[in-house]
Design a protein around this motif. Structure first.
Motif, PDB file in Angstrom:
ATOM      1  N   ALA A 123      -0.328  12.463   2.866  1.00 27.02           N
ATOM      2  CA  ALA A 123      -1.605  11.748   2.931  1.00 27.02           C
ATOM      3  C   ALA A 123      -2.637  12.287   1.954  1.00 27.02           C
ATOM      4  N   PHE A 142      -3.439   7.739  -1.870  1.00 30.22           N
ATOM      5  CA  PHE A 142      -2.856   6.416  -1.609  1.00 30.22           C
ATOM      6  C   PHE A 142      -3.154   5.524  -2.810  1.00 30.22           C
ATOM      7  N   THR A 143      -2.315   4.519  -2.985  1.00 27.95           N
ATOM      8  CA  THR A 143      -2.463   3.579  -4.104  1.00 27.95           C
ATOM      9  C   THR A 143      -2.528   2.159  -3.561  1.00 27.95           C
ATOM     10  N   LEU A 170      -0.045   7.381   9.193  1.00 22.11           N
ATOM     11  CA  LEU A 170       1.236   7.386   8.509  1.00 22.11           C
ATOM     12  C   LEU A 170       2.351   7.888   9.420  1.00 22.11           C
ATOM     13  N   LEU A 195      -5.677   9.330   7.980  1.00 18.65           N
ATOM     14  CA  LEU A 195      -4.624   8.638   7.238  1.00 18.65           C
ATOM     15  C   LEU A 195      -3.257   9.237   7.556  1.00 18.65           C
ATOM     16  N   LEU A 250       0.867  -1.176   0.000  1.00 16.05           N
ATOM     17  CA  LEU A 250       0.000   0.000   0.000  1.00 16.05           C
ATOM     18  C   LEU A 250       0.905   1.227   0.000  1.00 16.05           C
ATOM     19  N   ARG A 251       0.768   2.078  -0.997  1.00 15.28           N
ATOM     20  CA  ARG A 251       1.618   3.270  -1.110  1.00 15.28           C
ATOM     21  C   ARG A 251       0.799   4.499  -0.724  1.00 15.28           C
ATOM     22  N   VAL A 252       1.337   5.310   0.227  1.00  8.53           N
ATOM     23  CA  VAL A 252       0.640   6.507   0.733  1.00  8.53           C
ATOM     24  C   VAL A 252       1.546   7.718   0.520  1.00  8.53           C
ATOM     25  N   PRO A 294      -3.544   6.231  -8.222  1.00 10.61           N
ATOM     26  CA  PRO A 294      -3.826   6.578  -6.817  1.00 10.61           C
ATOM     27  C   PRO A 294      -5.266   7.023  -6.595  1.00 10.61           C
TER      28      PRO A 294
END
Length: 390
Positions: free
Chosen positions: A344, A347-348, A372, A368, A338-340, A355
């Motif tokens: 914030a 996110f992808t 993070l 979020l 999970l890419r953030v 995204p």
């Protein structure tokens, strides 16, 4: 030599005391046994000599003459003389038609069918097989019906109809079991193993071939066992058991070294490359080596009694599987994380094309962002729900 063979040989020594009908049975039964169990060229030639003596005793009896010609066709095929084998098979069919015996006609048509298969004349083989099956059904010859049905399934495989071939072989297997026909069970298990190899169904193939092999061992059919082990080695190589595959092929090569039949030697040459295919595809991921192996296999000359077909197809299927493995290994691994974005704002998700924009969703974005920050500054700690919403 088997115990029954030794007994027949002792009777042959006293042949002068026997009548023509008994002489025929004596010579012919010994020929059958030698044809089924021979391991040397000398034994094969002995079978031919005995068959010629049986033919003398068969004079005037069309069914017996047909039986002799049918057996001669098989012996000539074992010698590697496929033209002579076809000639004797056709003569056997004609004599069987004159004899009025459906069971003999079915047997002779079946042998003719096998000669067409060996010559690559698959359409003629299919027509002859259908005629043989009808003759066997008319005669009520259960073992003959199983034999022909199994061969028709094998032919389906050669013609690219693997589903139909498997169905026919399973039917022949059920028929064999229902009639306690042990040889039929053994033969069907072996042919089913080959059929599943053609569709790269390795585990099913191995199961059927192992069952056939156990029966070969139990009944002392060494020639059948080694031939089965060559095929089994391909299946084992496909799952990485290359040492056992090589051992099976080496044992078979030693066993068949002095035998003239070209079909088994062709199969062994093909199967000997199976461990190399596995190593090139599953270990080294060497596409160039797979291409070279494919060219080597296609360049191997098939002997007269082994048309390019099922055996080659099995090996080319193994190479296709290896190429698929090679392609999978060289493909980039899919994104699993999970890419953030650091602020914030987005996110992808794993595997997503793009995204998710969070810039207009302030509350969710703040949650979020808090998660993070906690993950980066205090990894492994649990964030209290009240602190998350503060």
């Amino acid at each position: 030599s088997t115990a029954s063979g030794e007994l027949l040989d002792r009777c042959i020594e006293r042949a002068g005391e026997l009548g023509a009908s008994t002489l025929f049975e004596l010579y012919f039964q010994r020929t059958i046994e030698l044809e089924d169990t021979f391991t040397t060229g000398e034994e094969l030639e002995r079978a031919v000599e005995l068959l010629e003596l049986a033919q003398v005793s068969a004079a005037g009896d069309e069914a017996k003459r047909a039986a002799c010609e049918e057996m001669r066709a098989r012996l000539e095929a074992q010698r590697g003389d496929m033209d002579a084998a076809l000639e004797h098979a056709m003569l056997a069919r004609d004599l069987a038609m004159d004899s009025g015996s459906d069971s003999m006609l079915g047997l002779c048509l079946f042998t003719l069918h096998r000669q067409h298969v060996a010559r690559g004349q698959l359409q003629q083989a299919e027509r002859t097989c259908a005629l043989a099956l009808r003759a066997m059904e008319r005669s009520g010859h259960v073992t003959g019906e199983v034999m022909v049905l199994a061969s028709s399934g094998y032919l389906d495989g050669m013609l690219g109809r693997s589903r139909r071939g498997k169905a026919r072989l399973h039917r022949a297997l059920r028929h064999s079991k229902a009639n306690s026909y042990t040889f039929g069970v053994m033969n069907c298990e072996y042919l089913l193993g080959l059929m599943y190899l053609t569709t790269q169904s390795w585990e099913d193939a191995i199961a059927h071939l192992r069952h056939a092999r156990r029966m070969h061992v139990e009944f002392g059919f060494d020639s059948n066992r080694h031939q089965c082990e060559v095929a089994l080695g391909i299946g084992l190589a496909a799952r990485g058991e290359v040492d056992q595959a090589r051992a099976f092929n080496e044992d078979a090569s030693a066993f068949f070294a002095d035998q003239p039949a070209g079909s088994i030697h062709y199969m062994m040459e093909l199967a000997a490359r199976a461990p190399e295919v596995w190593e090139a595809g599953w270990v080294d991921h060497d596409a160039g080596r797979l291409d070279a192996l494919e060219r080597e296999l296609e360049a191997l000359p098939a002997p007269d009694d082994a048309p390019r077909g099922l055996d080659l197809g099995i090996m080319l299927g193994l190479i296709a599987s290896a190429r698929s493995e090679n392609a999978s290994a060289s493909a980039p691994a899919p994104e699993q994380a999970l890419r953030v974005a650091r602020d914030a704002s987005s996110f992808t998700l794993p595997g997503a094309d793009g995204p998710v924009d969070m810039s207009r969703r302030r509350t969710v974005r703040r949650v979020l962002e808090a998660l993070l920050t906690e993950r980066l500054e205090r990894p492994g700690d649990v964030l209290d729900a009240h602190a998350l919403m503060a």
